[in-house]
Design a protein around this motif. Structure first.
Motif, PDB file in Angstrom:
ATOM      1  N   VAL A  36       0.859  -1.179   0.000  1.00  0.00           N
ATOM      2  CA  VAL A  36       0.000   0.000   0.000  1.00  0.00           C
ATOM      3  C   VAL A  36       0.899   1.235   0.000  1.00  0.00           C
ATOM      4  CG1 VAL A  36      -1.747   1.277   1.287  1.00  0.00           C
ATOM      5  CG2 VAL A  36      -1.819  -1.208   1.227  1.00  0.00           C
ATOM      6  N   PRO A  37       0.719   2.161  -0.953  1.00  0.00           N
ATOM      7  CA  PRO A  37       1.589   3.343  -1.003  1.00  0.00           C
ATOM      8  C   PRO A  37       1.266   4.320   0.128  1.00  0.00           C
ATOM      9  CG  PRO A  37      -0.109   3.491  -2.683  1.00  0.00           C
ATOM     10  CD  PRO A  37      -0.243   2.144  -2.055  1.00  0.00           C
ATOM     11  N   GLN A  38       2.222   5.180   0.391  1.00  0.00           N
ATOM     12  CA  GLN A  38       2.037   6.198   1.422  1.00  0.00           C
ATOM     13  C   GLN A  38       0.988   7.203   0.961  1.00  0.00           C
ATOM     14  OE1 GLN A  38       5.593   8.334   2.331  1.00  0.00           O
ATOM     15  NE2 GLN A  38       4.617   9.672   3.788  1.00  0.00           N
ATOM     16  N   TYR A  39       0.249   7.767   1.905  1.00  0.00           N
ATOM     17  CA  TYR A  39      -0.763   8.772   1.593  1.00  0.00           C
ATOM     18  C   TYR A  39      -0.098   9.990   0.977  1.00  0.00           C
ATOM     19  CZ  TYR A  39      -4.355  12.285   2.462  1.00  0.00           C
ATOM     20  OH  TYR A  39      -5.269  13.296   2.328  1.00  0.00           O
ATOM     21  N   ASP A  40      -0.598  10.407  -0.193  1.00  0.00           N
ATOM     22  CA  ASP A  40       0.049  11.489  -0.942  1.00  0.00           C
ATOM     23  C   ASP A  40       0.046  12.816  -0.190  1.00  0.00           C
ATOM     24  OD1 ASP A  40       0.569   9.771  -3.038  1.00  0.00           O
ATOM     25  OD2 ASP A  40      -1.276  10.268  -4.106  1.00  0.00           O
ATOM     26  N   GLY A  41      -1.034  13.128   0.484  1.00  0.00           N
ATOM     27  CA  GLY A  41      -1.143  14.435   1.129  1.00  0.00           C
ATOM     28  C   GLY A  41      -0.625  14.472   2.547  1.00  0.00           C
ATOM     29  N   LEU A  42       0.079  13.440   2.985  1.00  0.00           N
ATOM     30  CA  LEU A  42       0.506  13.359   4.384  1.00  0.00           C
ATOM     31  C   LEU A  42       1.421  14.522   4.778  1.00  0.00           C
ATOM     32  CD1 LEU A  42       0.699  11.681   7.049  1.00  0.00           C
ATOM     33  CD2 LEU A  42       2.776  10.736   6.098  1.00  0.00           C
TER      34      LEU A  42
END
Length: 83
Positions: A36-42
């Motif tokens: 699962v990729p990291q959340y883009d807006g983190l």
């Protein structure tokens, strides 16, 4: 996997106005949690939150100016308490 969009739901989601969408993302399936990729807006959201906390004005607390002697009840003199 009931949470994935059908092709008709995906087209309807793309046609919707971004403000009216019930989800801000398209659900996807992954084989494992490590894929699962990291959340883009983190990073951006964390920075904005820190900026909000840094720039917000502190609330001015009003202190009560009360004479401590006025809080104590007035006791009668011991002479008045005698039978």
């Amino acid at each position: 996997k009931e949470y994935l969009f059908t092709p008709a739901e995906a087209k309807a989601w793309e046609k919707m106005d971004p403000a009216d969408r019930p989800l801000g993302f398209v659900p996807q399936a992954y084989d494992a949690m490590r894929k699962v990729p990291q959340y883009d807006g983190l990073i951006r959201e964390r920075f904005e939150r820190c900026l909000d906390l840094y720039l917000c004005p502190r609330e001015a607390k009003t202190r009560l100016d009360i004479d401590p002697d006025s809080l104590l009840p007035q006791l009668p003199s011991p002479a008045e308490l005698r039978p």
